[in-house]
Design an enzyme around this catalytic site. Structure first.
Site, short mmCIF file in Angstrom:
data_model
loop_
_atom_site.label_atom_id
_atom_site.label_comp_id
_atom_site.label_asym_id
_atom_site.label_seq_id
_atom_site.Cartn_x
_atom_site.Cartn_y
_atom_site.Cartn_z
N CYS A 1 -45.23 -10.40 29.92
CA CYS A 1 -45.67 -10.62 28.52
C CYS A 1 -44.58 -11.89 28.02
CB CYS A 1 -45.49 -9.23 27.60
SG CYS A 1 -46.32 -9.40 26.03
N HIS B 1 -48.64 -5.09 31.34
CA HIS B 1 -47.12 -4.36 31.32
C HIS B 1 -47.08 -3.46 32.50
CE1 HIS B 1 -45.02 -6.02 27.59
NE2 HIS B 1 -46.53 -6.03 27.24
N GLU C 1 -44.57 -2.15 33.85
CA GLU C 1 -43.74 -1.23 33.79
C GLU C 1 -44.11 -0.07 32.79
OE1 GLU C 1 -44.03 -3.99 31.87
OE2 GLU C 1 -43.29 -3.65 30.00
#
Lengths: 83, 226
Positions: free
Chosen positions: B88, B197, B199
Site C-alpha cells: 500500500c 494488505h 499482513e
C-alpha cells in the site's frame, strides 16, 4: 528575495478524476460552457538573494526531484520576480 | 539463527505492527527500523508497511517518505538484491523511489475503498511469491484511496512481457488500476509492491483468508535457502 513559480500537471494521458469531479460540479452549477478541467499544483518558491542561472537550475532540479514525479507529471518553471 | 526481516516505521505508518506480526507468524524475526536511522540492523529483507507516511496526501503519496534517511540504505540494498516488499503506502514509496515502474494515483471513483479483494497470482518468480502457484486465486484485503496503478503503454507492455505483473485484480477492479494491476516487481524480482494488505490476511480469526502468509513464507524460504 526572488520568487519562482513551479506548475505541476498530470501528463495528458494520465486520467485526472479530481478534474472530472470538478467539471461535473460546474455543470450542475450551470457553467455550461466549461467542458473539461484538469487539476494541477502550483508551488511558489522563494529563493535567497539574486536569481542567478545556477539558483534557477537548482529550482528546476528540485522540481524534477521532489515537486513533480516525472513518471506521471510534467512541470513548468517560471520566474515571477527576479529580485 | 532466525531470519531477520526489517519493518520500517515512518511518521504516519499504520500497519507496521501488523506487518511485524505477520513476519513472526510466518516464522521470521521482525526487526523494527526507524525512518530517521540509516542502519538496517543486519536484516535480510525489508517490509515497507501501509499507512499515511508524512501526511500521506501531502505532495504525492510516498513522495516525502522516499527521501527518509532509511530509504537511502534500502534503495542501495534493493539494488544489490535484498528482498523488499512495499504494501500500500510502501508500494507508493517504492514507485516514488523508482525501484518499481509506474505510479499510484487517486482512485478513479475518488472513494476510499476497503473490502476483501480477489486477485490472481501472475508471477511466482519473485522473492515474495514463490510459495504460490501461478494463476492461483487469492483473497486479500484492500484499503486505499490512492491505489490506481498507472504507467505509460510502453512501460505496461514492457512489464507484462517481462513477467513483472505479480498480482492482478479479478472479480472487479477496485480502483481503476491500468490492466487490473494490483502488484508489480522490479526486473530482478527481489522488489515487490502491492496495494492489497497481505499482513491483514494471516489469521483465520481476523483475516478474510490466510492467503497473505504466502508472501512472508516465500521470502523466508528463499532466505534460508540462500
Amino acid at each position: 528575495m526572488a520568487r519562482v513559480v513551479v506548475d505541476v500537471m498530470l501528463k495528458p494521458e494520465i486520467l485526472d478524476p479530481q478534474g472530472q469531479a470538478v467539471v461535473a460540479a460546474l455543470a450542475r452549477l450551470g457553467f455550461d460552457s466549461i467542458t473539461a478541467v484538469r487539476q494541477g499544483k502550483r508551488f511558489e518558491v522563494e529563493v535567497d538573494g539574486e536569481l542567478t542561472d545556477a539558483r534557477l537550475d537548482e529550482v528546476r532540479q528540485a522540481a524534477g526531484t521532489l515537486l513533480a514525479n516525472p513518471v506521471i507529471e510534467d512541470f513548468d518553471v517560471r520566474v515571477e520576480s527576479a529580485v | 539463527m532466525s531470519t531477520r526481516i526489517g519493518v520500517v516505521t515512518f511518521p504516519g505508518s499504520l500497519d507496521d505492527r501488523d506487518a511485524a506480526r505477520a513476519v513472526k507468524l510466518a516464522g521470521g524475526e521482525p526487526v523494527s527500523l526507524w525512518h530517521g536511522d540509516s542502519g538496517l540492523k543486519d536484516v535480510d529483507a525489508v517490509v515497507l508497511p501501509g499507512g499515511f507516511s508524512y501526511g500521506g496526501y501531502y505532495l504525492r503519496a510516498g513522495a516525502i517518505a522516499r527521501f527518509a534517511p532509511i530509504m537511502e540504505s534500502i534503495i542501495a540494498g534493493a539494488r544489490a538484491g535484498m528482498p523488499v516488499l512495499g504494501i500500500c503506502n510502501g508500494f507508493q514509496v517504492l514507485c516514488e523511489s523508482h525501484l518499481l515502474p509506474g505510479a499510484l494515483t487517486r482512485n478513479a471513483h475518488l472513494h476510499f475503498r476497503n473490502r476483501a479483494q480477489s486477485m490472481i497470482v501472475e508471477s511466482t518468480e519473485t522473492a515474495w511469491t514463490s510459495d504460490f502457484a501461478a494463476g492461483q486465486k487469492i483473497v486479500i484485503p484492500i484499503k486505499n484511496i490512492d491505489g490506481r496503478f498507472v504507467a505509460d503503454d510502453r512501460t505496461l507492455d514492457d512489464i507484462e512481457s517481462h513477467g513483472q505483473v505479480v498480482f492482478r485484480y479479478t472479480n472487479g477492479n477496485p480502483n481503476g488500476s491500468m490492466r487490473d494491476i494490483a502488484g508489480v516487481s522490479n526486473a530482478a524480482g527481489n522488489v515487490v509492491g502491492m496495494m492489497p494488505h497481505p499482513e491483514h490476511a494471516v489469521e483465520e480469526l481476523t483475516g478474510a483468508s490466510v492467503d497473505g502468509l504466502g508472501l512472508f513464507t516465500s521470502v523466508l524460504r528463499k532466505l534460508v535457502a540462500a
